[in-house]
Design an enzyme around this catalytic site. Structure first.
Site, PDB file in Angstrom:
ATOM      1  N   CYS A  16      16.483   7.346  30.956  1.00  0.00           N
ATOM      2  CA  CYS A  16      16.839   7.124  29.810  1.00  0.00           C
ATOM      3  C   CYS A  16      16.950   5.581  29.512  1.00  0.00           C
ATOM      4  O   CYS A  16      17.111   4.820  30.462  1.00  0.00           O
ATOM      5  CB  CYS A  16      18.221   7.651  29.136  1.00  0.00           C
ATOM      6  SG  CYS A  16      18.047   9.557  29.456  1.00  0.00           S
ATOM      7  N   GLY A  42      11.907   6.260  28.862  1.00  0.00           N
ATOM      8  CA  GLY A  42      12.010   7.695  28.154  1.00  0.00           C
ATOM      9  C   GLY A  42      10.942   7.779  27.065  1.00  0.00           C
ATOM     10  O   GLY A  42      10.974   7.137  26.255  1.00  0.00           O
ATOM     11  N   ASN A 117      22.710   6.394  29.552  1.00  0.00           N
ATOM     12  CA  ASN A 117      21.529   6.457  30.822  1.00  0.00           C
ATOM     13  C   ASN A 117      22.144   6.755  32.134  1.00  0.00           C
ATOM     14  O   ASN A 117      23.451   6.095  32.281  1.00  0.00           O
ATOM     15  CB  ASN A 117      20.988   5.143  30.547  1.00  0.00           C
ATOM     16  CG  ASN A 117      19.980   4.783  31.885  1.00  0.00           C
ATOM     17  OD1 ASN A 117      19.981   3.686  32.243  1.00  0.00           O
ATOM     18  ND2 ASN A 117      19.526   5.933  32.235  1.00  0.00           N
ATOM     19  N   GLY A 118      21.869   7.729  32.811  1.00  0.00           N
ATOM     20  CA  GLY A 118      22.516   8.120  34.083  1.00  0.00           C
ATOM     21  C   GLY A 118      22.472   9.425  34.089  1.00  0.00           C
ATOM     22  O   GLY A 118      21.813  10.281  33.620  1.00  0.00           O
ATOM     23  N   TYR A 257      10.430   0.254  40.802  1.00  0.00           N
ATOM     24  CA  TYR A 257       9.464   0.888  39.909  1.00  0.00           C
ATOM     25  C   TYR A 257      10.129   1.067  38.400  1.00  0.00           C
ATOM     26  O   TYR A 257       9.147   0.826  37.771  1.00  0.00           O
ATOM     27  CB  TYR A 257       9.369   2.311  40.494  1.00  0.00           C
ATOM     28  CG  TYR A 257       8.688   3.261  39.446  1.00  0.00           C
ATOM     29  CD1 TYR A 257       7.089   3.236  39.439  1.00  0.00           C
ATOM     30  CD2 TYR A 257       9.330   4.285  38.421  1.00  0.00           C
ATOM     31  CE1 TYR A 257       6.724   4.052  38.339  1.00  0.00           C
ATOM     32  CE2 TYR A 257       8.550   4.898  37.800  1.00  0.00           C
ATOM     33  CZ  TYR A 257       7.360   4.618  37.639  1.00  0.00           C
ATOM     34  OH  TYR A 257       6.567   5.652  36.714  1.00  0.00           O
TER      35      TYR A 257
HETATM   36  P1  AMP Z   1       3.295  10.968  43.555  1.00  0.00           P
HETATM   37  O1  AMP Z   1       1.675  11.058  43.071  1.00  0.00           O
HETATM   38  O2  AMP Z   1       4.113  12.298  43.449  1.00  0.00           O
HETATM   39  O3  AMP Z   1       3.408  10.523  45.121  1.00  0.00           O
HETATM   40  O4  AMP Z   1       3.993   9.914  42.630  1.00  0.00           O
HETATM   41  C1  AMP Z   1       3.837   8.579  43.100  1.00  0.00           C
HETATM   42  C2  AMP Z   1       3.425   7.910  41.812  1.00  0.00           C
HETATM   43  O5  AMP Z   1       4.381   7.872  40.681  1.00  0.00           O
HETATM   44  C3  AMP Z   1       3.435   6.063  42.412  1.00  0.00           C
HETATM   45  O6  AMP Z   1       2.156   5.776  41.769  1.00  0.00           O
HETATM   46  C4  AMP Z   1       4.779   5.819  41.306  1.00  0.00           C
HETATM   47  O7  AMP Z   1       4.325   4.611  40.590  1.00  0.00           O
HETATM   48  C5  AMP Z   1       4.943   6.897  40.335  1.00  0.00           C
HETATM   49  N1  AMP Z   1       6.434   7.073  40.380  1.00  0.00           N
HETATM   50  C6  AMP Z   1       7.412   7.009  41.266  1.00  0.00           C
HETATM   51  N2  AMP Z   1       8.621   7.392  40.900  1.00  0.00           N
HETATM   52  C7  AMP Z   1       8.422   7.916  39.750  1.00  0.00           C
HETATM   53  C8  AMP Z   1       9.331   8.427  38.897  1.00  0.00           C
HETATM   54  N3  AMP Z   1      10.725   8.452  38.908  1.00  0.00           N
HETATM   55  N4  AMP Z   1       8.986   8.739  37.452  1.00  0.00           N
HETATM   56  C9  AMP Z   1       7.652   8.331  37.294  1.00  0.00           C
HETATM   57  N5  AMP Z   1       6.823   7.917  38.040  1.00  0.00           N
HETATM   58  C10 AMP Z   1       7.197   7.789  39.036  1.00  0.00           C
END
Ligand code: AMP
Length: 484
Positions: A16, A42, A117-118, A257
């Site tokens: 969030c 979000g 947020n959290g 990220y």
């Molecule tokens: P995956 O395809 O499941 O391995 O997800 C990896 C990709 O998702 C990476 O390119 C990240 O930039 C992105 N990512 C990593 N953590 C998150 C998150 N918590 N929420 C949304 N995207 C994420």
């Protein structure tokens, strides 16, 4: 979809953003702008509570800020000089309107809005106790526990009730709350999630990230400190320290990220940190190659750092279509695969016949990596080396970043060499935990030095996970309950 069982929901799956401003004309319009800048935190729902000196007005909606807070009809009733807002990122399951924040309740002292947020880690335990005592919950969010703890508190004033309530909760919280004539900001004693203070002229502002101050032209003043409560009134900003001091454990994944690269968090530029991680990654895992290609957009700053350090040219070898949501939020595996194809395309000319280093920020399920490596090969890459600007994600987050249950994390199931084979790359390397801390300006990951919450990489959870401890199956049972 509304659930009938209050415990049977995805209530803890949120990521969030929060925002609040006091003493500014058209406060709600400024909040809408602030939330727009926080949209990356979000995308599934947004809400604003405004106060005009007499009445509170609330508008909450599913969808993005721009789609819901731009019309006259919505904005006109959100009158007054004080307002708070919230954006929420729930991935699947319940996105029902009743869970959209800010929550709003009428107390003896008047109206009260709350944006969180959290993630609270004893919310279910507290909720069971509160329900037994007769509390009727209106939503399935963990945040509502705070409202009921305040309602049943002994203290009279808003601040007393909030402090009493927050002393009972565990977990991560950066809160922006509003009562008559005051806005309150709080960070949990570990300071897991960010929260900053700014000023727009004489009007104090609270926001999850500084990029939300920039959008309205407010000046950044400082971070709210871990365990600090600030009270914004017409008289100014008052700082309180109602909690036992704890060692700060800011979420390291915000740097990797989650936060926007143009934000300053905990005193450091997110962009600069990401570049530094890329540079350390290049030192740790050198490989001869012709070109560095980021997986857009989150891999870009680390790839720039990698390229600068290694001297290998940087090219935008993958172009991202910006009109597709993050692949992560697609609900089924089938759609997630489709989503990745829709999202990225190879910039062939820069790949054909080249030895490519791909830089991404993380591997979660591995879906993105498999597709991107395949795409590089199809575009004629001679070699494909994958470099990741975080350590392997082996553990779930319980403090407000959405990660799937452990069993779905590729790095939980496979070793790095097995992951390399699974995603089809010629080599795969992750930054080390020490390298990550070095990129943040520390000597390494050392318990005696500054520490972050890096539980997703190390399994070292700094705040108790009361809701699942002692239950059969532990974490899995907890997550199953949380996500059923
Ligand atoms: P995956 O395809 O499941 O391995 O997800 C990896 C990709 O998702 C990476 O390119 C990240 O930039 C992105 N990512 C990593 N953590 C998150 C998150 N918590 N929420 C949304 N995207 C994420």
């Amino acid at each position: 979809m509304l659930t009938t069982n209050p415990f049977d929901d995805d209530k803890l799956r949120e990521e969030c953003g929060v925002f609040g401003i006091l003493g500014a004309t058209d406060a709600a319009a400024l909040v809408a702008l602030g939330l727009h800048a926080l949209q990356h935190r979000g995308q599934e729902s947004a809400g604003i509570v405004a106060f005009d000196g007499e009445h509170f007005a609330v508008h909450r909606a599913l969808g993005q800020v721009g789609d819901n807070f731009s019309s006259e009809a919505v904005m006109r009733p959100l009158k007054g000089n004080a307002a708070i807002g919230h954006v929420r990122y729930a991935t699947t399951g319940d996105t029902a309107l009743r869970n959209v924040q800010p929550l709003f309740a009428d107390f003896e002292f008047g109206g009260f809005g709350l944006a969180h947020n959290g993630n609270l880690t004893n919310a279910m335990t507290l909720r069971r106790q509160l329900v037994r005592r007769g509390c009727l919950f209106q939503s399935t969010t963990d945040t509502e526990v705070i409202v009921h703890l305040m309602a049943t508190a002994r203290g009279g004033s808003v601040i007393d009730r909030m402090v009493e309530a927050l002393r009972q909760v565990e977990g991560a919280y950066s809160l922006v709350a509003m009562a008559k004539d005051q806005i309150i900001g709080v960070r949990d004693p570990r300071g897991v999630r960010p929260l900053v203070l700014g000023m727009l002229g004489d009007a104090p502002v609270l926001a999850s990230e500084t990029c939300a101050l920039d959008i309205i032209g407010a000046d950044f003043v400082r971070d709210i400190e871990p365990g600090e409560m600030v009270v914004l009134t017409a008289a100014g900003v008052q700082s309180l320290r109602p909690f036992q001091p704890e060692k700060s454990r800011f979420c390291i994944f915000e740097y990797i990220y989650f936060a926007r690269p143009d934000s300053l968090v905990e005193g450091s530029s997110v962009y600069k940190v990401r570049k530094a991680i890329g540079a350390h990654l290049a030192q740790e895992s050198h490989v001869d190659a012709d070109v560095i290609i980021p997986v857009p957009d989150s891999g870009v700053p680390a790839a720039i750092g990698y390229a600068e350090e290694s001297g290998i040219p940087f090219e935008l070898g993958i172009i991202r279509n910006h009109y597709v949501g993050r692949t992560f939020i697609q609900p089924t595996d089938k759609i997630r695969h489709l989503g990745v194809k829709l999202k990225h395309n190879a910039n062939r000319h820069y790949i054909q016949g080249k030895r490519v280093i791909l830089v991404d920020d993380s591997i979660v399920r591995g879906t993105t990596s498999v597709k991107i490596v395949e795409m590089m090969r199809a575009a004629g890459a001679k070699e494909v080396h994958m470099r990741i600007s975080s350590p392997p994600t082996r553990h779930s987050c319980f403090y407000g970043i959405d990660t799937p249950e452990k069993e779905k994390l590729l790095a939980h199931k496979l070793s790095v060499e097995e992951m390399n084979r699974y995603i089809g790359s010629d080599s795969l390397a992750f930054i080390s935990n020490d390298g990550l801390y070095k990129a943040l300006g520390h000597a390494g990951r050392d318990a005696s030095g500054p520490q972050y919450c890096d539980a997703c990489f190390t399994g070292d959870y700094p705040i108790p996970l009361t809701d699942y401890e002692g239950t059969p199956g532990g974490e899995v049972a907890f997550l199953a309950e949380r996500r059923a």
